[in-house]
Every structure is written in structure tokens, then in C-alpha cells.
Design an enzyme around this catalytic site. Structure first.
Site, PDB file in Angstrom:
ATOM      1  N   CYS A   2     -11.535  15.127  15.152  1.00  0.00           N
ATOM      2  CA  CYS A   2     -10.835  16.383  15.454  1.00  0.00           C
ATOM      3  C   CYS A   2     -11.123  16.677  16.923  1.00  0.00           C
ATOM      4  O   CYS A   2     -11.970  16.035  17.537  1.00  0.00           O
ATOM      5  CB  CYS A   2     -11.404  17.542  14.642  1.00  0.00           C
ATOM      6  SG  CYS A   2     -11.321  17.308  12.867  1.00  0.00           S
ATOM      7  N   ARG A  27      -6.564  13.477  18.998  1.00  0.00           N
ATOM      8  CA  ARG A  27      -7.727  13.396  18.106  1.00  0.00           C
ATOM      9  C   ARG A  27      -7.426  13.936  16.707  1.00  0.00           C
ATOM     10  O   ARG A  27      -8.265  13.868  15.813  1.00  0.00           O
ATOM     11  CB  ARG A  27      -8.896  14.197  18.697  1.00  0.00           C
ATOM     12  CG  ARG A  27      -9.322  13.733  20.069  1.00  0.00           C
ATOM     13  CD  ARG A  27     -10.525  14.516  20.542  1.00  0.00           C
ATOM     14  NE  ARG A  27     -11.652  14.355  19.639  1.00  0.00           N
ATOM     15  CZ  ARG A  27     -12.482  13.338  19.653  1.00  0.00           C
ATOM     16  NH1 ARG A  27     -12.339  12.379  20.539  1.00  0.00           N
ATOM     17  NH2 ARG A  27     -13.478  13.268  18.791  1.00  0.00           N
ATOM     18  N   TRP A  75      -8.070  16.768  12.207  1.00  0.00           N
ATOM     19  CA  TRP A  75      -7.717  15.527  11.496  1.00  0.00           C
ATOM     20  C   TRP A  75      -8.538  15.586  10.221  1.00  0.00           C
ATOM     21  O   TRP A  75      -9.748  15.386  10.222  1.00  0.00           O
ATOM     22  CB  TRP A  75      -8.093  14.319  12.345  1.00  0.00           C
ATOM     23  CG  TRP A  75      -7.770  13.019  11.686  1.00  0.00           C
ATOM     24  CD1 TRP A  75      -8.640  12.185  11.045  1.00  0.00           C
ATOM     25  CD2 TRP A  75      -6.496  12.393  11.608  1.00  0.00           C
ATOM     26  NE1 TRP A  75      -7.969  11.087  10.573  1.00  0.00           N
ATOM     27  CE2 TRP A  75      -6.663  11.185  10.905  1.00  0.00           C
ATOM     28  CE3 TRP A  75      -5.221  12.745  12.066  1.00  0.00           C
ATOM     29  CZ2 TRP A  75      -5.601  10.322  10.644  1.00  0.00           C
ATOM     30  CZ3 TRP A  75      -4.180  11.882  11.806  1.00  0.00           C
ATOM     31  CH2 TRP A  75      -4.377  10.678  11.112  1.00  0.00           C
ATOM     32  N   ASN A 101     -16.278  19.021  14.475  1.00  0.00           N
ATOM     33  CA  ASN A 101     -15.703  17.680  14.417  1.00  0.00           C
ATOM     34  C   ASN A 101     -16.755  16.783  13.788  1.00  0.00           C
ATOM     35  O   ASN A 101     -17.895  16.770  14.244  1.00  0.00           O
ATOM     36  CB  ASN A 101     -15.383  17.211  15.844  1.00  0.00           C
ATOM     37  CG  ASN A 101     -15.079  15.732  15.919  1.00  0.00           C
ATOM     38  OD1 ASN A 101     -14.558  15.160  14.976  1.00  0.00           O
ATOM     39  ND2 ASN A 101     -15.403  15.116  17.039  1.00  0.00           N
ATOM     40  N   GLY A 102     -16.375  16.063  12.728  1.00  0.00           N
ATOM     41  CA  GLY A 102     -17.331  15.152  12.103  1.00  0.00           C
ATOM     42  C   GLY A 102     -17.476  15.428  10.626  1.00  0.00           C
ATOM     43  O   GLY A 102     -16.665  16.134  10.029  1.00  0.00           O
ATOM     44  N   GLU A 482      -3.898 -11.881  10.551  1.00  0.00           N
ATOM     45  CA  GLU A 482      -3.855 -10.660  11.365  1.00  0.00           C
ATOM     46  C   GLU A 482      -3.794 -11.002  12.854  1.00  0.00           C
ATOM     47  O   GLU A 482      -3.076 -10.353  13.620  1.00  0.00           O
ATOM     48  CB  GLU A 482      -5.085  -9.790  11.039  1.00  0.00           C
ATOM     49  CG  GLU A 482      -5.219  -8.519  11.844  1.00  0.00           C
ATOM     50  CD  GLU A 482      -4.051  -7.545  11.694  1.00  0.00           C
ATOM     51  OE1 GLU A 482      -3.146  -7.774  10.877  1.00  0.00           O
ATOM     52  OE2 GLU A 482      -4.039  -6.543  12.445  1.00  0.00           O
ATOM     53  N   LYS A 486      -0.758  -9.707  15.275  1.00  0.00           N
ATOM     54  CA  LYS A 486      -0.999  -8.924  16.492  1.00  0.00           C
ATOM     55  C   LYS A 486      -0.287  -9.554  17.681  1.00  0.00           C
ATOM     56  O   LYS A 486       0.341  -8.867  18.488  1.00  0.00           O
ATOM     57  CB  LYS A 486      -2.507  -8.822  16.811  1.00  0.00           C
ATOM     58  CG  LYS A 486      -3.325  -7.913  15.934  1.00  0.00           C
ATOM     59  CD  LYS A 486      -3.148  -6.431  16.176  1.00  0.00           C
ATOM     60  CE  LYS A 486      -2.098  -5.836  15.322  1.00  0.00           C
ATOM     61  NZ  LYS A 486      -2.329  -5.430  13.997  1.00  0.00           N
ATOM     62  N   GLU A 489       3.559  -9.055  17.422  1.00  0.00           N
ATOM     63  CA  GLU A 489       4.133  -7.720  17.572  1.00  0.00           C
ATOM     64  C   GLU A 489       3.941  -7.114  18.950  1.00  0.00           C
ATOM     65  O   GLU A 489       4.796  -6.351  19.391  1.00  0.00           O
ATOM     66  CB  GLU A 489       3.677  -6.770  16.457  1.00  0.00           C
ATOM     67  CG  GLU A 489       2.217  -6.446  16.433  1.00  0.00           C
ATOM     68  CD  GLU A 489       1.872  -5.506  15.284  1.00  0.00           C
ATOM     69  OE1 GLU A 489       2.755  -4.846  14.730  1.00  0.00           O
ATOM     70  OE2 GLU A 489       0.678  -5.424  14.939  1.00  0.00           O
ATOM     71  N   HIS A 505       0.586 -30.060   5.027  1.00  0.00           N
ATOM     72  CA  HIS A 505       1.716 -30.135   4.092  1.00  0.00           C
ATOM     73  C   HIS A 505       3.052 -29.814   4.774  1.00  0.00           C
ATOM     74  O   HIS A 505       4.027 -29.515   4.094  1.00  0.00           O
ATOM     75  CB  HIS A 505       1.468 -29.205   2.899  1.00  0.00           C
ATOM     76  CG  HIS A 505       0.248 -29.603   2.115  1.00  0.00           C
ATOM     77  ND1 HIS A 505       0.205 -30.731   1.324  1.00  0.00           N
ATOM     78  CD2 HIS A 505      -0.990 -29.053   2.055  1.00  0.00           C
ATOM     79  CE1 HIS A 505      -1.003 -30.846   0.789  1.00  0.00           C
ATOM     80  NE2 HIS A 505      -1.752 -29.836   1.214  1.00  0.00           N
ATOM     81  N   LYS A 603       5.505   3.194  14.210  1.00  0.00           N
ATOM     82  CA  LYS A 603       4.141   3.304  13.674  1.00  0.00           C
ATOM     83  C   LYS A 603       4.178   3.469  12.157  1.00  0.00           C
ATOM     84  O   LYS A 603       3.345   2.922  11.442  1.00  0.00           O
ATOM     85  CB  LYS A 603       3.425   4.490  14.333  1.00  0.00           C
ATOM     86  CG  LYS A 603       1.968   4.646  13.939  1.00  0.00           C
ATOM     87  CD  LYS A 603       1.106   3.544  14.519  1.00  0.00           C
ATOM     88  CE  LYS A 603      -0.340   3.609  14.036  1.00  0.00           C
ATOM     89  NZ  LYS A 603      -1.042   2.349  14.260  1.00  0.00           N
TER      90      LYS A 603
HETATM   91  O1  M6R Z   1       0.908   2.601   7.496  1.00  0.00           O
HETATM   92  P1  M6R Z   1       0.803   1.261   6.830  1.00  0.00           P
HETATM   93  O2  M6R Z   1      -0.555   0.692   6.849  1.00  0.00           O
HETATM   94  O3  M6R Z   1       1.353   1.280   5.424  1.00  0.00           O
HETATM   95  O4  M6R Z   1       1.734   0.312   7.680  1.00  0.00           O
HETATM   96  C1  M6R Z   1       2.026  -0.982   7.239  1.00  0.00           C
HETATM   97  C2  M6R Z   1       2.670  -1.780   8.342  1.00  0.00           C
HETATM   98  O5  M6R Z   1       3.895  -1.216   8.718  1.00  0.00           O
HETATM   99  C3  M6R Z   1       1.759  -1.886   9.576  1.00  0.00           C
HETATM  100  O6  M6R Z   1       0.526  -2.445   9.247  1.00  0.00           O
HETATM  101  C4  M6R Z   1       2.421  -2.742  10.664  1.00  0.00           C
HETATM  102  O7  M6R Z   1       2.421  -4.080  10.258  1.00  0.00           O
HETATM  103  C5  M6R Z   1       1.715  -2.548  11.998  1.00  0.00           C
HETATM  104  N1  M6R Z   1       2.660  -2.674  13.047  1.00  0.00           N
HETATM  105  C6  M6R Z   1       0.604  -3.505  12.207  1.00  0.00           C
HETATM  106  O8  M6R Z   1       0.075  -3.495  13.483  1.00  0.00           O
END
Ligand code: M6R
Length: 608
Positions: A2, A27, A75, A101-102, A482, A486, A489, A505, A603
Site C-alpha cells: 500500500c 503501490r 492494496w 502498509n504491511g 516461462e 518471457k 512476449e 522426437h 495485463k
Molecule cells: O492474470 P492471469 O495470471 O490469469 O493472467 C494469465 C496470462 O494472461 C498471463 O500470465 C500472461 O501470459 C502474461 N502476459 C505473462 O507474462
């Protein structure tokens, strides 16, 4: 996470508090409020919603002039985001006002003690406990009362406190959560972060852990928890406002990568005991129900799906329950076999991803028990699940998930160990050993972050590489997946995540000179096999990068070895992914891409 702000001086407090809070919205932004303190009155104005809502409300209520006050942007960690749970909070006499906050780890015990003495509580927050504890000490100077409360409160916290009729003093305190003082001329500021006061002053004091600070218009005094006055170190802020909002980092993503040690520590806080047991009271699921489960499903999308992959290994290994994992958008279309002995875990940082929501709704309709794992309190996933386990990463602004992923891994490991404990599936000594190792993660992740400079150097060399492969087995497989996601994207580079043993394979046909293969080899029971697979890639001309544990002899297979601190299988996934986040980050920034807002992405994905 927060944001808190305090002001005392000649200006209208509201003119400092509102813009200051707006600059701390990164925050937290589910509710906000201010308290304006005068010698003869005090106003508390708060609302659910963002700073724009609070600013509108303050305009409407048009409070009388005040030259001191505190404010908060929230938050949620305890209690839903609503106006009652919004800060500031008062004690039940209305004399003490607190922003916080915390997390107060021992809030339940303190609340019971205060309730037994007749105190009444109106919110679901842990903060109200602090206000009422302080209310009990009205005979003490405020700074002394706060010091005594700090001796009783456990957990990570930062506070700003005022008392009715004392408009010339704000008392702050810190343990774990950030707190800084801005030094002005005849005025002073208190805040979670520098942007809150940067337009007024560049002179500052960083409040250290376990310190109490008394802030008046003309003085700032710092005390330790024994009550000794400490000479604080004065600093000058060199950043501009934009850099300050990112904590001095060039991007939110890099800031969030660096916040991981703290986010992981917060996610562990209060969930393990000193004797190495996992305590998840917050789930509020009858242990007999958990013992009756005969199958587990984990559903998620994107990065959260990679946390689900790790969860499958962890839950199967630790509980011996069969686990299926599904990309959430596929789950209900395959007609999975579910009943009231099925546990379905939905993982979503936002808690609003429509594919994941649709999957858990489907599971509920079939009678399954649903546990949601999310970073957002009171999100749709939290509301619609039978039980919730929150990751406590704080708001993540960068579109690419980083700190929410590592905290998901930690949350799923906690859940896996908890299920094993409840079902008696694991030797308590082994649970204790793994819990002990998890407690070392914040420090180990910090060490992994320190490898950033070397990774940046490698990334510059690879600016023109068109094809990357990320390979791993067992617990290293989700890490590899992952790493590839990364890079795709944020750097717009074709990157395949594969189980290392699967390459032969088919995909191995793509390996040739110029391809970079990143191998993750931290999971000890498959490490030797992963290294053999990397030899196969090397023989076909690929450049080999290996993520390996410190001290592990990996021979000469790799062109570059990135070292991470050693840890037990599966637990070490949390540390192993950090270099891959940094790799994607530095490849993207070398190409001058906007890593915080990559093209074509959102997001939160609320369409199917
Ligand atoms: O909010 P969520 O964790 O459900 O989101 C899922 C995906 O849309 C999210 O992880 C997406 O792959 C991100 N861009 C990963 O960096």
C-alpha cells in the site's frame, strides 16, 4: 503493498496528501483515504476506488483547512476492498488515526485480547488492531505509544499515526515495509516512497527497520525500539519524478524483478511456524474435506499455467494424489471427470482472466471444491472460489508477469506441503526441511538477481539471434517454458520451451549454428539427463547457455553458465527462473523495446 503519506507544515495538508497518494498509486489502488487533523477537530474521508474517486469525494465534502494529516492508497491484504476497510482507521474512541502498509502477523491474537477488554471493531483489517492498541496508551506521548506497539506487533509493517488534538506531530514506524521522511523548511513529509514528496523537497531520510520516527514541522527525531535516539543519515534525491516512481529503475518490469525477494518473503509471512509446519488458516476448508479429495486439477493461463506445471510435480510428489493440469481455455471443452471429491485449483494473478474463471465455474457446477490462487484481493476468482490463497506480490504494472509468477510458485509449494501435512502423506521432518529451505528463497533470489550484469552482456551479443530454445526436465521444465514465454512476449523473439528429452522426437531438426539453447539443470534427479540432451544440441552447432546451481560440475557442455544458489528440487524453481526473466528483459531493452507495454498484449485478458 500500500502507499502511505503524511504531512505536517504550513500548507493545506490535502494539497500535499492527494497528489502524493496519486504518485503512490502504483503501490495499490483499490481504495484510498485521508485524515485531516486540527487542534479541535479531525476529518476522515475515504472511499473504495482509485485516487480520482477520493479526489472527487474530498472536493464534494470540502473539509475545513488543516495543516497536518495522513493518507493511504490500499492494496488489500486483509479484508475486501471496500470503504469500511479503506484506511485511515480509527480506534473505537475515535482518538487515534492510523495508516498502515504491511501485514500484522499476530493480529488475531491481538484482536482477541482487545475484544476481551471490550474494544469494538468495524473493519476486517489488521490495522484497526494497531489503532486500538494505541488508544489504550492515551497517557503516553504518541511516539512512546507507537514504540510499545512495535514491540508487540509481529510481521512486516510501516505505520503513520496521528492523535486527535495533536496536529503538530505524526509518528511513523517501520519494520520490513518501506518508509522515508522528506525534510522541508518548516514542514516535513512521511511516505512509503520518494515520489510522494519529490515536488516539495529532495532532502530525505530513509527510516531503517525497527525504528520509530517523530515528525514535526521543525524537527524529525528517530528512535530505536529501546527508546534510544538515533542520529539519522540525511540523503539527497538525485532522481527525477519519473525515475522515482520506478524506484530509480528504468522500467517497472526491472523494478518488479528486483521486488521479488520482498514479495516472496511477504507470501511466506505468517504461513509457516518456527517448527516448520505450514499454517493456512485463511483457507477455512475443513481438513476432513481435504482428506477426502481423491484427485486434483490445476487450471490457469500463460505464466500462471507454468506455475500450475510446477504445482503438478509438487502436489503429486508430496501428497501422492493424482494431479491433472489444464490450460484454462481448454478445460471445460474436454469434458473432465469431476465430482465432490475433486479439488480444482485456479491460478490467476489478476483473478479476472475469463478463461480461468470459466474453468472454475464449470468445476464448481460439477460439485468440485475450488481453491483460487490470486494476487488481487476480492477479485472475481477470489469471490467465486470456495477458498482463496493470496500471493502477496503487490501490484504488478509491467505486462510481463515476474514477481507474481515467483510468488505463485511459492504459494503452490505452500499449498502442496499443507495438503501433504493434512493428509499425513509426508514425514514431518521432511516438511520442516523444505519449509526451512523456502525461508531462504528471498535471500537466494536476491543473489540470482545479482547475476544481471553478466546476463546483460550476453543479451547484447544476441541481439540478432532469431531462434531460442529453452529446455528442462521435471521441475526445470516449467522454468524453461516461462523463460521462453518471457522472451517471446517482451523481445518478440521466436522461443520454444520444450521438455529436454522431447527434442530428439522432432524439434532437434531445427538446431543448427546460430540457434541459442538455454538449458535449465537445477533439478538434481534429472540433471545428468538434461546435460546429455544439451550435448546433443551442442553437437548440432547450437550455442549453449546453462542455468546451473552454484558449485555443480557441469563439465564443458556450455558456452556460458549462469549460476544460481542451490536448493531442493522444485523449491529451486523460484530461483532458477530469475536469470531467464533478466535474459528476456535485457534482450528486449537491447532492442529498445517497451518492456512494460509489449505489443498486442494486455495485463488482464477478459475475453475468451
Ligand atoms: O492474470 P492471469 O495470471 O490469469 O493472467 C494469465 C496470462 O494472461 C498471463 O500470465 C500472461 O501470459 C502474461 N502476459 C505473462 O507474462
Amino acid at each position: 503493498m500500500c502507499g502511505i503519506v503524511g504531512y505536517v507544515g504550513p500548507r493545506q495538508a490535502v494539497d500535499v496528501l492527494l497528489p502524493g497518494l496519486s504518485r503512490l498509486e502504483y503501490r495499490g489502488y483499490d481504495s484510498a483515504g485521508v485524515a485531516l487533523v486540527r487542534s479541535d477537530s479531525m476529518d476522515v474521508i475515504k472511499t473504495v476506488g482509485r485516487m480520482a474517486d477520493l479526489t472527487g469525494l474530498v472536493g464534494k465534502e470540502s473539509p475545513a483547512p488543516a495543516h497536518a494529516g495522513v493518507g493511504h492508497t490500499r492494496w488489500a491484504t486483509h479484508g475486501a476492498p471496500n470503504t469500511v476497510n479503506a484506511h485511515p482507521h480509527l480506534d473505537d474512541n475515535g482518538d487515534i488515526v492510523v495508516v498502515h502498509n504491511g501485514i500484522i502477523e499476530n493480529w488475531r491474537a491481538l484482536k482477541s485480547e482487545l475484544a476481551a477488554k471490550g474494544h469494538r471493531f468495524v473493519s476486517d483489517t489488521d490495522t484497526e488492531v494497531i489503532a486500538n492498541l494505541l488508544g489504550e496508551m492515551s497517557d503516553l506521548p504518541l511516539v512512546e505509544a507507537v514504540r510499545q506497539v512495535m514491540l508487540r506487533a509481529e510481521g512486516a509493517l510501516a505505520l503513520a499515526v496521528m492523535r486527535r488534538g495533536e496536529p503538530d506531530v505524526i509518528v511513523g514506524a517501520r519494520r520490513g515495509s518501506p518508509l522515508v521522511v522528506g525534510r522541508g523548511d518548516g514542514e516535513n513529509f512521511l511516505a512509503s516512497d520518494i515520489p510522494a514528496f519529490l515536488e516539495h523537497t529532495r532532502e530525505m531520510i530513509v527510516v531503517d527497520d525497527d525504528r520509530v520516527v517523530e515528525v514535526r514541522p521543525d524537527s524529525v527525531r528517530v528512535f530505536d525500539l529501546e527508546g534510544n535516539e538515533i542520529e539519522p543519515e540525511h540523503r539527497k534525491v538525485e532522481w527525477d519524478l519519473e525515475a522515482a516512481e520506478k524506484g530509480g529503475f528504468p522500467t517497472f518490469m526491472l523494478k518488479e524483478i528486483n521486488e521479488q525477494p520482498h514479495a516472496i518473503a511477504d507470501t511466506l509471512l505468517g504461513r509457516v511456524t518456527g517448527s516448520g509446519r505450514v499454517v493456512l488458516h485463511e483457507l477455512e476448508v475443513d481438513e476432513d474435506v481435504l482428506r477426502s479429495i481423491d484427485k486434483v486439477f490445476v487450471v490457469a493461463c500463460g505464466t500462471s499455467y507454468h506455475a500450475a506445471m510446477m504445482a503438478k510435480y509438487a502436489i503429486e510428489r508430496w501428497t501422492r494424489l493424482p494431479v491433472e493440469i489444464d490450460i484454462a481455455s481448454e478445460f471445460r471443452y474436454r469434458d473432465p471427470v469431476l465430482d465432490d471429491r475433486s479439488l480444482v485449483i485456479g491460478i490467476s494473478q489478476s483473478g479476472e482472466t475469463i478463461d480461468t474463471l470459466a474453468a472454475v465455474r464449470y468445476a464448481k457446477a460439477q460439485g468440485a471444491l475450488v481453491i483460487g490462487v490470486t494476487n488481487v484481493v476480492d477479485s472475481a476468482l477470489a469471490r467465486e472460489s470456495d477458498a482463496v490463497l493470496y500471493t502477496r506480490a503487490g501490484p504488478e504494472i509491467g505486462v510481463a508477469a515476474t514477481k507474481t509468477f515467483t510468488t505463485q510458485l511459492v504459494a503452490m509449494q505452500l499449498l502442496g506441503l499443507y495438503l501433504a501435512q493434512v493428509r499425513g502423506a509426508m514425514d514431518p521432518a521432511r516438511v520442516e526441511m523444505l519449509v526451512g529451505e523456502m525461508m531462504r528463497l528471498p535471500e537466494q533470489v536476491q543473489t540470482a538477481i545479482a547475476s544481471g550484469a553478466e546476463i546483460e552482456r550476453l543479451a547484447r551479443v544476441w541481439g540478432d539471434v532469431r531462434d531460442f530454445f529453452f529446455l528442462g526436465r521435471s521441475g526445470d521444465f516449467p522454468v524453461a517454458m516461462e523463460g521462453a514465454l518471457k522472451l517471446k512476449e517482451i523481445a518478440y523473439v521466436r522461443a520454444e520451451g520444450y521438455a529436454a528429452g522431447e527434442m530428439k522426437h522432432g524439434p532437434i531438426a531445427l538446431i543448427e549454428k546460430g540457434v541459442v539453447v538455454v538449458g535449465v539443470a537445477t533439478d538434481s534427479h534429472v540433471r545428468a539427463k538434461t546435460l546429455s540432451n544439451m550435448e546433443e544440441m551442442k553437437a548440432r552447432g547450437a550455442t549453449i547457455v546453462l542455468v546451473a546451481e552454484e558449485g555443480d560440475d557441469v563439465g564443458d557442455v556450455a558456452d556460458h553458465v549462469i549460476r544460481v544458489p542451490p536448493g531442493p528440487d522444485l523449491i529451486c524453481t523460484v530461483t532458477a527462473v530469475v536469470p531467464l526473466q533478466l535474459l528476456a528483459y535485457h534482450v528486449a531493452t537491447a532492442k529498445e523495446l517497451d518492456v512494460d507495454k509489449p505489443r498486442n498484449l494486455a495485463k488482464t485478458v477478459t475475453v475468451e
